[in-house]
Design an enzyme around this catalytic site. Sequence first.
Site, mmCIF file in Angstrom:
data_model
loop_
_atom_site.group_PDB
_atom_site.id
_atom_site.type_symbol
_atom_site.label_atom_id
_atom_site.label_comp_id
_atom_site.label_asym_id
_atom_site.label_seq_id
_atom_site.Cartn_x
_atom_site.Cartn_y
_atom_site.Cartn_z
ATOM 1 N N CYS A 1 1.492 -0.190 -8.309
ATOM 2 C CA CYS A 1 2.618 0.418 -7.595
ATOM 3 C C CYS A 1 3.863 0.488 -8.465
ATOM 4 O O CYS A 1 4.572 1.492 -8.471
ATOM 5 C CB CYS A 1 2.915 -0.363 -6.312
ATOM 6 N N GLY B 1 0.831 -1.195 0.000
ATOM 7 C CA GLY B 1 0.000 0.000 0.000
ATOM 8 C C GLY B 1 0.863 1.242 0.000
ATOM 9 O O GLY B 1 2.027 1.219 -0.403
ATOM 10 N N SER B 2 0.311 2.327 0.481
ATOM 11 C CA SER B 2 0.999 3.614 0.440
ATOM 12 C C SER B 2 2.148 3.681 1.439
ATOM 13 O O SER B 2 2.167 2.966 2.453
ATOM 14 C CB SER B 2 0.018 4.749 0.734
ATOM 15 N N THR B 3 3.091 4.559 1.166
ATOM 16 C CA THR B 3 4.211 4.756 2.085
ATOM 17 C C THR B 3 3.714 5.268 3.434
ATOM 18 O O THR B 3 4.202 4.851 4.492
ATOM 19 C CB THR B 3 5.231 5.724 1.476
ATOM 20 N N ALA B 4 2.727 6.160 3.417
ATOM 21 C CA ALA B 4 2.203 6.696 4.673
ATOM 22 C C ALA B 4 1.599 5.596 5.534
ATOM 23 O O ALA B 4 1.841 5.524 6.742
ATOM 24 C CB ALA B 4 1.159 7.775 4.377
ATOM 25 N N GLU C 1 5.727 -3.401 0.849
ATOM 26 C CA GLU C 1 5.826 -2.986 -0.554
ATOM 27 C C GLU C 1 4.990 -1.724 -0.671
ATOM 28 O O GLU C 1 3.767 -1.782 -0.693
ATOM 29 C CB GLU C 1 5.317 -4.106 -1.466
ATOM 30 N N GLY D 1 2.332 2.443 5.347
ATOM 31 C CA GLY D 1 3.434 1.575 5.760
ATOM 32 C C GLY D 1 4.151 2.110 6.986
ATOM 33 O O GLY D 1 4.516 1.346 7.890
#
Length: 470
Positions: A278, A222-225, A244, A227
């Site tokens: 992604c 998913g999103s970096t935020a 990821e 994560g």
Amino acid sequence: METYDALLAAIAPTNGHDSRTILDPATGRPVGEAPVHTVEDLERAVAAAAAAQPAWAAAGHDARSAALLKAADAVERSAEELARLLSREQGKPLNGPNARFEVGACAAWLRATATTELTPETVVDDGETYAELRYKPIGVVGAVGPWNWPMMITIWQIAPALRMGNTAVVKPSEYTPLSVLALIQVLNEELPDGVLHVVAGDRGVGARLAEHPAVGKVMFTGSTAAGKAIIKASADTVKRLTLELGGNDAGIVLPDADPKAIAQDLFWGAFINTGQTCAALKRLYVHDDIYDAVCTELTAVAKAMPMGVGLDENNVLGPLQNKAQYDIVAQLVDAARDAGGRILTGGNPDSDQPGYFYPATLVADIDNNNPLVTEEQFGPALPIVRYSTVDQAVAMANGLDVGLGASVWSSDLAAAREVAARIEAGTVWINKHGAVDPRVPFGGAKQSGYGLEFGVEGLKALGVPQIING
């Protein structure tokens, strides 16, 4: 094989559960009712997974591999029903690299994971010292997946987890719960009771899964935020993580490339799943010498690709999955146009059309600092940036804090490999983009996450390494 209606009925909310209606992003019509599971449901699922795990681990690799192969058979038996549901809920068309492709990938990854060998490794054996490296199960694995490839990425997470003797609890995206619920329903036709669970709840359920003391590892895409939030939530229990996260993949077209020969692969590298991937190509750097030719050829390909409702067999591009993502794409394209970007095709959504359809859009003559280049659009809009020297292109490609994938396009393989080695990304493809293989490790660099998936390295990531010394 479940019929489509029987599959929907099997995953429908039971008495006592709240529910919500899932709408088709292409039409706005109801797809089905999804249960709204709670933290209490999660607690029961984790407890059941923990109770089932010792026997599953004791069954051994051969028995677990056989179970995964049977699960792959079950997916294939219900493949068309799963693809139809996926198309209606996620929006992707049945054909092209979309719904049928995704369901087929689920079966293929199950088979590949089941048959990948992981044997004890002798580290030292010199007559005096003997040391052997083995991998033991972790326990319960939490799998938190995204809405763009909900079935396939769930398999990427749970197949190696189960193969290594863990049990798993899956938390699907709130946008695409039906697809994952149906997939788990089909898999559990062949897997032992208690080994695999799914809890379709909100962010509170996901947060509890990330911090749960009985969960030994979390797999997240998913999103970096999001994560980063999982990293923080997992810290107190020192969980193992595979993350990821977001990517903003660069592609570099070297001056010796053949624009016409690469145009089709460039298009699908960027627009697979209507750009909602992604590791899709998100920004394209093209040398001055062939810039106009690449723009011309890529535009011709983009204009020929039919977009529409996924159940129409003619379409290969679908809608954005949700309104929030549609708005992001529209805002970034509008900002690029306002800043002087040249729209080669697209950029003109039909506001009277139902569904979240945004046309395949190519933006040329755009500055490298434009938000459409620097922010991950996650949709069908590709900026095309000029460059004059390879050093300049590499610097621009490496200029962001993410590095999931990248690609180099050239008629000279040796030259392409030299450039590829200079790019800061977990995977760099040559003359293709985004092609994943269950035998080849995959993972990100920088803030695109850490940990490897697929192949032998992916299996190792779902185990606890143990040295037998002596």
